[in-house]
Enzyme design. Sequence first.
Site, PDB file in Angstrom:
ATOM      1  N   ASP A 182       0.847  -1.193   0.000  1.00  0.00           N
ATOM      2  CA  ASP A 182       0.000   0.000   0.000  1.00  0.00           C
ATOM      3  C   ASP A 182       0.885   1.246   0.000  1.00  0.00           C
ATOM      4  O   ASP A 182       1.883   1.297   0.729  1.00  0.00           O
ATOM      5  CB  ASP A 182      -0.908   0.006   1.232  1.00  0.00           C
ATOM      6  CG  ASP A 182      -1.919  -1.127   1.203  1.00  0.00           C
ATOM      7  OD1 ASP A 182      -2.245  -1.604   0.098  1.00  0.00           O
ATOM      8  OD2 ASP A 182      -2.386  -1.546   2.290  1.00  0.00           O
ATOM      9  N   HIS A 237       1.361  -7.921   0.512  1.00  0.00           N
ATOM     10  CA  HIS A 237       0.239  -8.754   0.926  1.00  0.00           C
ATOM     11  C   HIS A 237      -0.661  -9.042  -0.263  1.00  0.00           C
ATOM     12  O   HIS A 237      -0.531  -8.429  -1.333  1.00  0.00           O
ATOM     13  CB  HIS A 237      -0.550  -8.098   2.062  1.00  0.00           C
ATOM     14  CG  HIS A 237      -0.979  -6.684   1.788  1.00  0.00           C
ATOM     15  ND1 HIS A 237      -0.104  -5.617   1.776  1.00  0.00           N
ATOM     16  CD2 HIS A 237      -2.200  -6.158   1.503  1.00  0.00           C
ATOM     17  CE1 HIS A 237      -0.758  -4.496   1.522  1.00  0.00           C
ATOM     18  NE2 HIS A 237      -2.031  -4.798   1.342  1.00  0.00           N
ATOM     19  N   ARG A 247     -16.147 -12.939   1.483  1.00  0.00           N
ATOM     20  CA  ARG A 247     -15.292 -12.211   2.420  1.00  0.00           C
ATOM     21  C   ARG A 247     -15.476 -10.719   2.203  1.00  0.00           C
ATOM     22  O   ARG A 247     -15.493 -10.241   1.060  1.00  0.00           O
ATOM     23  CB  ARG A 247     -13.825 -12.593   2.222  1.00  0.00           C
ATOM     24  CG  ARG A 247     -12.857 -11.859   3.156  1.00  0.00           C
ATOM     25  CD  ARG A 247     -11.457 -12.450   3.087  1.00  0.00           C
ATOM     26  NE  ARG A 247     -10.536 -11.682   3.926  1.00  0.00           N
ATOM     27  CZ  ARG A 247      -9.744 -10.714   3.485  1.00  0.00           C
ATOM     28  NH1 ARG A 247      -9.742 -10.413   2.189  1.00  0.00           N
ATOM     29  NH2 ARG A 247      -8.953 -10.052   4.306  1.00  0.00           N
TER      30      ARG A 247
END
Length: 311
Positions: A182, A237, A247
């Site tokens: 990020d 990630h 989800r």
Amino acid sequence: MTITEIDLSENKGKVAMQIVRACEQYGFFTVVNHGVPDDVIQTLEYESFHFFSRPMSEKMAAGPDHVKPYGYGCNTIGPNGDVGRLEYLTLSTNPSSPQSIIPMSQLIPKRRLEFCNAACEYVDGVRKLTCMLLSLTARGLGFDKASILTDLIRNDNSDSILRLNHYPPSIDNGIGFGEHSDPQIFTLLRSNDVPGLQIYVGNDEWISVPPNPSAFCVFVGDTLHAMTNGRFVSVRHRAITNSSEPRMSIAFFGAPSLEEWIYALPGMVTPNRPLLYNPFTWGQYKANLYSGTLRLADDRFGIFRVGSSST
């Protein structure tokens, strides 16, 4: 390895050091007893599931006509054509932005007011939590003033983002969102009780983060990596889809204003750790991010590295 879980109700000096160690090791940790009310979290999750349950034609009303990276999207992620198995809604948290929660909520079908109220309450709670974590981080790094980090998020023109990610069930447990880091300072993510998040720990090894709806996952972003001159890890990630259950993850990307200059904090440059990056504004870094398919900090920092021919 064991994921670092930090209890924010414990001694603040201890917590500050735990945060610094986790940021240095993998750039990732989880927090419990974080102070964001359960009902605020549950309400936004409910409204998010309701939004994503609407027909595609209704969801698209909040989508492609708006300035990227905001609005509704499905499968194609961001302006560079990355592909995933998810749908998402991205909103600015800057009240003056036309892509912020209140004006964008007017484009959301049904339950507009309920969604707007839920999202605004959530952002208020998670921004306060982010500032608490940054304050503790500053303390752990030895700074007398927490404002050296917290002011970046509290700024009225902060470029922070709220993003709702919905991963429908997928029969082959494929990649829902590919490997990336990020770009912001801290990302705070909360998900429902469905596995899928994985972080990279080196040596070609990915580990799964056990789902915990009562915890927030905290990711070090590229900007904090640069401000600590590489001492903190901008964590890689990804998300894996689940074969039987949807989800939902809700992410707050804490970012400075576009005009804010990013540079190594005092004491981060030493004889053993020479300066890695020339100063840049968050706006410059964001523009570079969207100029190509740059998923990781190693690629994004190219033109800002000390000694780069482009600087």
